[in-house]
Scaffold this motif. Structure first.
Motif, PDB file in Angstrom:
ATOM      1  N   UNK A  61       0.986  -1.296  -0.152  1.00  0.00           N
ATOM      2  CA  UNK A  61       0.101  -0.356  -0.043  1.00  0.00           C
ATOM      3  C   UNK A  61       0.933   1.056   0.578  1.00  0.00           C
ATOM      4  N   UNK A  62       2.500   1.090   0.949  1.00  0.00           N
ATOM      5  CA  UNK A  62       2.715   2.244   0.577  1.00  0.00           C
ATOM      6  C   UNK A  62       3.297   2.529  -0.655  1.00  0.00           C
ATOM      7  N   UNK A  86      -0.661  11.297  10.592  1.00  0.00           N
ATOM      8  CA  UNK A  86      -0.536  11.016  12.033  1.00  0.00           C
ATOM      9  C   UNK A  86      -1.828  10.141  12.724  1.00  0.00           C
ATOM     10  N   UNK A  87      -2.644  10.557  12.354  1.00  0.00           N
ATOM     11  CA  UNK A  87      -4.304  10.805  13.513  1.00  0.00           C
ATOM     12  C   UNK A  87      -4.723   9.429  13.189  1.00  0.00           C
ATOM     13  N   UNK A  88      -4.801   9.079  11.876  1.00  0.00           N
ATOM     14  CA  UNK A  88      -4.991   7.585  10.912  1.00  0.00           C
ATOM     15  C   UNK A  88      -4.492   6.251  11.708  1.00  0.00           C
ATOM     16  N   UNK A  89      -2.866   6.129  11.721  1.00  0.00           N
ATOM     17  CA  UNK A  89      -2.541   5.870  12.014  1.00  0.00           C
ATOM     18  C   UNK A  89      -3.006   5.410  13.560  1.00  0.00           C
ATOM     19  N   UNK A  90      -3.213   6.098  14.670  1.00  0.00           N
ATOM     20  CA  UNK A  90      -2.677   5.868  15.933  1.00  0.00           C
ATOM     21  C   UNK A  90      -4.098   5.039  15.813  1.00  0.00           C
ATOM     22  N   UNK A 105      -6.197  -7.824  10.476  1.00  0.00           N
ATOM     23  CA  UNK A 105      -4.249  -8.004  10.008  1.00  0.00           C
ATOM     24  C   UNK A 105      -4.102  -7.462   8.762  1.00  0.00           C
ATOM     25  N   UNK A 106      -5.004  -8.158   7.528  1.00  0.00           N
ATOM     26  CA  UNK A 106      -4.171  -7.185   6.357  1.00  0.00           C
ATOM     27  C   UNK A 106      -4.631  -6.141   6.644  1.00  0.00           C
ATOM     28  N   UNK A 107      -6.390  -6.052   6.932  1.00  0.00           N
ATOM     29  CA  UNK A 107      -6.809  -4.371   6.249  1.00  0.00           C
ATOM     30  C   UNK A 107      -5.803  -3.601   6.715  1.00  0.00           C
ATOM     31  N   UNK A 108      -5.420  -3.360   8.122  1.00  0.00           N
ATOM     32  CA  UNK A 108      -4.877  -2.983   9.203  1.00  0.00           C
ATOM     33  C   UNK A 108      -3.381  -2.526   8.409  1.00  0.00           C
ATOM     34  N   UNK A 109      -2.695  -3.401   7.837  1.00  0.00           N
ATOM     35  CA  UNK A 109      -1.734  -3.042   8.201  1.00  0.00           C
ATOM     36  C   UNK A 109      -1.501  -2.610   6.563  1.00  0.00           C
ATOM     37  N   UNK A 110      -2.047  -3.363   5.721  1.00  0.00           N
ATOM     38  CA  UNK A 110      -3.022  -2.447   4.425  1.00  0.00           C
ATOM     39  C   UNK A 110      -2.413  -0.560   4.701  1.00  0.00           C
ATOM     40  N   UNK A 111      -3.783  -0.604   5.985  1.00  0.00           N
ATOM     41  CA  UNK A 111      -4.158   1.586   6.089  1.00  0.00           C
ATOM     42  C   UNK A 111      -2.106   1.625   6.678  1.00  0.00           C
TER      43      UNK A 111
END
Length: 405
Positions: A61-62, A86-90, A105-111
């Protein structure tokens, strides 16, 4: 005291805020992500290739988001893109604490990868915007040092939390990113930031992509960096599984290796960068590729603390030479109105961070770990071809004084 004031005065206050925030945020992140593959292996009983896919979603995703985020920062401003990221990373790290399935885990790590791909090139572009050109190499080196100060402490804490309460590490990281976002918002509102030169001459995202595509030196840099990253990402993805299977206390050894890596960068980054300034950036990257490949090759023969430490030392020397040189080269190549887009395009090198865990996981499932590292070493050495070609184009362009289209 005057010397300290003079040194601090080289950079805008926001640069120091970003550097301090980088120490804290990256330190927290290094408590979690390097141990994600181990967490998934222990708690979800997934095969290595699926774990590699899950870990690799962040750099995938990066790759997709880096160019877009960099361009948006050129068009709409650095502040909005950085703070939203930054707010979304939190939120993402808080999400890890309640995730209970592979899909989450796949979705969150993609975000996680998407937000980092927005924040990283934008913050680097902002540092360049508010830093004199003569001090930019020093700023990039300090930023990389800040990353590794955090990385020198994070893995040790992460190793403890991985054995006791892995979810606590995710919560700590989320809180750190939240505080970072709040503090950065405060300073960005209170301090005067010089107006971005980019706003005077904007281009569409399609035209920006066309311009970057024509820059052959950048293209060779990205292609070579993809191969380097395929090798380097094994440090966080398949190396811990390899060590855990081959050595007693493999997780402990792995955490110590990460700390050795980080401490070396903190101590040696500035002196080696000073030496590297005497050479062309691509030449420093050539030497770095050789050191990194040697470290990966060493891991194929790891049999204990000594061989593991020697291998990480070689790999770290390569890392120190490659990554800051990559940032300064992108800065040299970028037109003023496309600096954010160029740093964003540099995120395409993270294709290697996606392919590395998947390829390494596949090899680890089908061949011995030693063979896996041999193959990865050969792939890493392939970067020499692209860096050599890029160096020729870079020198030719600089000497001829050709202005990029």
């Amino acid at each position: 005291m005057n010397k300290i004031k003079t040194y601090l005065g080289q950079f805008h206050t926001i640069v120091w805020v970003l550097l301090i925030g980088t120490v804290l945020a990256r330190g927290s992140a290094f408590m979690t992500l390097p141990f994600l593959s181990i967490y998934l292996s222990r708690n979800m009983d997934l095969p290595p290739v699926v774990i590699g896919l899950t870990v690799g979603m962040s750099p995938l995703m990066a790759t997709v988001g880096g160019f877009i985020g960099g361009h948006l920062s050129d068009r709409y401003g650095r502040k909005k893109v950085m703070l939203l990221s930054l707010f979304t990373l939190a939120i993402v790290y808080y999400g890890f604490t309640i995730a209970s399935s592979q899909g989450w885990f796949i979705l969150l790590n993609a975000l996680n990868g998407l937000c980092n791909s927005f924040f990283e090139p934008t913050s680097q572009a902002l540092m360049a915007d508010i830093t004199d050109k003569k001090n930019r190499m020093k700023a990039y080196s300090l930023r990389y040092t800040a990353i590794n100060i955090g990385a020198s402490v994070g893995p040790l804490i992460g190793a403890y939390l991985a054995a006791t309460s892995a979810k606590m590490s995710f919560a700590i990281t989320g809180t750190t990113y939240l505080l970072y976002a709040i503090v950065l918002f405060f300073f960005l509102q209170r301090l005067v930031i010089p107006q971005q030169k980019e706003s005077k001459k904007m281009v569409s995202i399609i035209n920006a992509f066309r311009i970057i595509r024509k820059d052959r030196a950048l293209m060779f840099l990205i292609l070579g960096s993809i191969l380097v990253n395929i090798g380097y990402v094994q440090l966080d993805s398949n190396l811990p599984q390899h060590l855990e299977a081959k050595l007693q206390n493999g997780v402990v050894i792995f955490s110590v290796l990460l700390s050795i890596n980080a401490v070396m960068v903190v101590v040696l980054q500035m002196p080696i960068s000073h030496i590297a300034e005497k050479f062309k950036p691509m030449q420093a990257m050539l030497a770095g590729s050789i050191f990194m490949a040697a470290g990966l090759f060493g891991f194929s023969f790891v049999s204990g603390w000594v061989t593991a430490a020697f291998s990480i030392i070689l790999l770290t020397l390569g890392e120190i030479l490659i990554f800051p040189s990559s940032s300064i080269l992108i800065d040299h190549l970028a037109p003023e109105n496309l600096r954010g887009a160029y740093f964003g395009a540099g995120q395409f090198r993270k294709i290697g961070n996606f392919l590395g865990p998947v390829l390494g996981g596949f090899l680890l499932s089908h061949v011995h770990g030693q063979v896996m590292f041999w193959i990865i070493t050969v792939i890493t050495l392939g970067s020499l071809f692209f860096f050599t070609a890029g160096n020729k184009v870079y020198i030719k362009t600089r000497v001829a004084g050709i202005e990029k289209i």
